[in-house]
Scaffold this motif. Structure first.
Motif, mmCIF file in Angstrom:
data_model
loop_
_atom_site.group_PDB
_atom_site.id
_atom_site.type_symbol
_atom_site.label_atom_id
_atom_site.label_comp_id
_atom_site.label_asym_id
_atom_site.label_seq_id
_atom_site.Cartn_x
_atom_site.Cartn_y
_atom_site.Cartn_z
ATOM 1 N N GLN A 180 0.787 -0.711 -0.305
ATOM 2 C CA GLN A 180 0.092 -0.351 0.238
ATOM 3 C C GLN A 180 1.236 0.976 0.102
ATOM 4 O O GLN A 180 -0.020 2.197 -0.178
ATOM 5 C CB GLN A 180 -1.121 -0.092 1.023
ATOM 6 N N HIS A 207 -0.068 5.309 1.037
ATOM 7 C CA HIS A 207 0.091 5.806 1.837
ATOM 8 C C HIS A 207 1.219 6.895 2.026
ATOM 9 O O HIS A 207 1.032 8.089 2.731
ATOM 10 C CB HIS A 207 0.831 5.067 3.237
ATOM 11 N N LEU A 263 -7.449 3.124 6.190
ATOM 12 C CA LEU A 263 -7.100 3.855 5.066
ATOM 13 C C LEU A 263 -6.341 1.987 4.761
ATOM 14 O O LEU A 263 -6.638 1.276 3.848
ATOM 15 C CB LEU A 263 -6.105 4.472 4.624
ATOM 16 N N ARG A 288 -9.180 -1.135 4.954
ATOM 17 C CA ARG A 288 -9.841 -0.834 3.684
ATOM 18 C C ARG A 288 -9.148 -1.897 2.982
ATOM 19 O O ARG A 288 -9.592 -2.055 2.020
ATOM 20 C CB ARG A 288 -10.495 0.600 3.506
ATOM 21 N N GLU A 289 -7.638 -0.983 2.668
ATOM 22 C CA GLU A 289 -7.071 -2.066 1.626
ATOM 23 C C GLU A 289 -6.927 -3.448 1.523
ATOM 24 O O GLU A 289 -6.956 -4.393 0.554
ATOM 25 C CB GLU A 289 -5.441 -0.968 1.604
#
Ligand code: KG4
Ligand code: ZN
Length: 341
Positions: A35, A39, A49, A52-53
């Protein structure tokens, strides 16, 4: 036999299959959905976040990881239970529980730091006990003594920021992209032949303390003040490589000295590292070079792709849990953000 590993403690969703037989351990697959790009604009991981990813990524990552085998071939499921971000851990742990229940396979609950240690056991024939492992990640900095499998004694740890966290914060001060560690390393390497007239010296925190603890928060503040003062005279573009190099050297000097000290006090036969910062080429070089003065110690350098978070390291740790019959009941296992070794 095949072990499925699942890792989701921070900002990497990962699933891996390893094959374990008499000839050793082999990675069949190790899929990592990073991710970092998500970020990067925030210069750090936003927990909500990240969770959710993980929800988005976990099934596609799993599907890719198990592509070459049948689900029924999986002998056990190993998952990171903690430490890490609670919302992130939850996705991996609950997925593993569902799989263990539906496939009726044993579940193995792994400490993320154990995973970083066991990344070294992919080549397990070379590792002789006692082992001193330097864990240097974004969340942890510890020197761990391992006298036998699955038994850990923390000899010392950071009193404030972890080494990786310090790299990330200093990267931010210097205006480099997240994560700071690889950005600082690549800047230092790119400018290694450039001679700068500016001489700076940063502190080596706790270098001479007679324990195995660390402290990197003051070093980060020293960088902040240095930039603030020098920026009155020099452009940040010019300061950046000079400060980056001195900061990297300061962190590495402390890590190497204490690790070697521990290896001597505890008569280690093997020294190894784990965690994202162990991907640092300079840290590896320094540890290897300086350990040459201690021929009774074998240094095992980490496989670079296994330094940062991945599920293969969780599957390897899972294999040793499996051998020890450390199975857990899916009804009784929960994500634990503050799990210690
Ligand atoms: O183990 P890891 O992937 O995640 C955690 O468990 O925290 O470690 C990530 C950390 C980040 O702080 C990153 O800046 C650092 O590892 N890192 C490095 C290097 N590559 C990654 N630090 C210094 N030099 C590197 N080459
Ligand atoms: Zn990690």
């Amino acid at each position: 036999m095949f072990i499925l590993g699942i890792e989701s403690s921070c900002d990497e969703t990962s699933a891996s299959i390893i094959q374990c037989d008499n000839s050793g351990l082999k990675i069949v697959s190790n899929i990592v959905a990073s991710q970092i790009k998500i970020h990067q604009p925030n210069q750090g991981v936003i927990p909500e976040l990240a969770a959710r990813e993980h929800v988005k990524n976990i099934l596609p990552v799993l599907k890719k990881a198990i592509k070459s085998i049948r689900l029924s071939d999986i002998e056990a499921i190993a998952v990171t239970r903690g430490p890490g971000l609670f919302g992130s851990l939850l996705i991996g742990v609950e997925t593993a529980k569902i799989l263990a229940y539906t496939l009726q396979k044993p579940l193995l609950a792994i400490n993320h730091l154990e995973g970083h240690i066991y990344a070294n056991f992919l080549d397990h024939n070379q590792l002789q006990f006692p082992i001193i492992c330097l864990i240097v990640s974004g969340g942890h900095t510890q020197i761990v003594l391992i006298k036998k499998h699955l038994h850990y004694k923390i000899l010392g740890e950071t009193l404030d920021d972890a080494a990786g966290e310090a790299f990330d914060k200093v990267g931010r001060i210097l205006g480099l992209p997240y994560p700071g560690g690889p950005a600082i390393e690549s800047l230092v390497n790119k400018t290694s032949n450039v001679k700068y007239n500016l001489k700076i010296k940063l502190p080596r925190p706790m270098l001479h303390s007679k324990d195995y603890n660390f402290s990197f928060s003051g070093l980060k503040t020293a960088v902040l003040y240095l930039v603030r003062d020098l920026e009155k005279k020099y452009a940040l573009k010019f300061l950046r490589p000079v400060i980056a190099r001195e900061f990297q050297d300061a962190v590495i000097e402390v890590l190497v000295k204490k690790t070697i000290q521990a290896s001597q006090e505890y008569k280690a036969k093997t020294v190894c590292m784990g965690g994202g910062v162990s991907a640092s080429t300079k840290l590896n070089q320094q540890l290897r070079e300086q350990l040459k003065n201690y021929p009774s110690v074998t240094y095992i350098s980490p496989i670079k792709s296994m330094s940062t978070d991945n599920a293969a390291m969780i599957a390897v740790a899972g294999y040793f849990h499996y051998l020890d019959k450390r199975f857990v009941d899916w009804k009784e296992i929960f994500a634990d953000a503050n799990l210690s070794l």
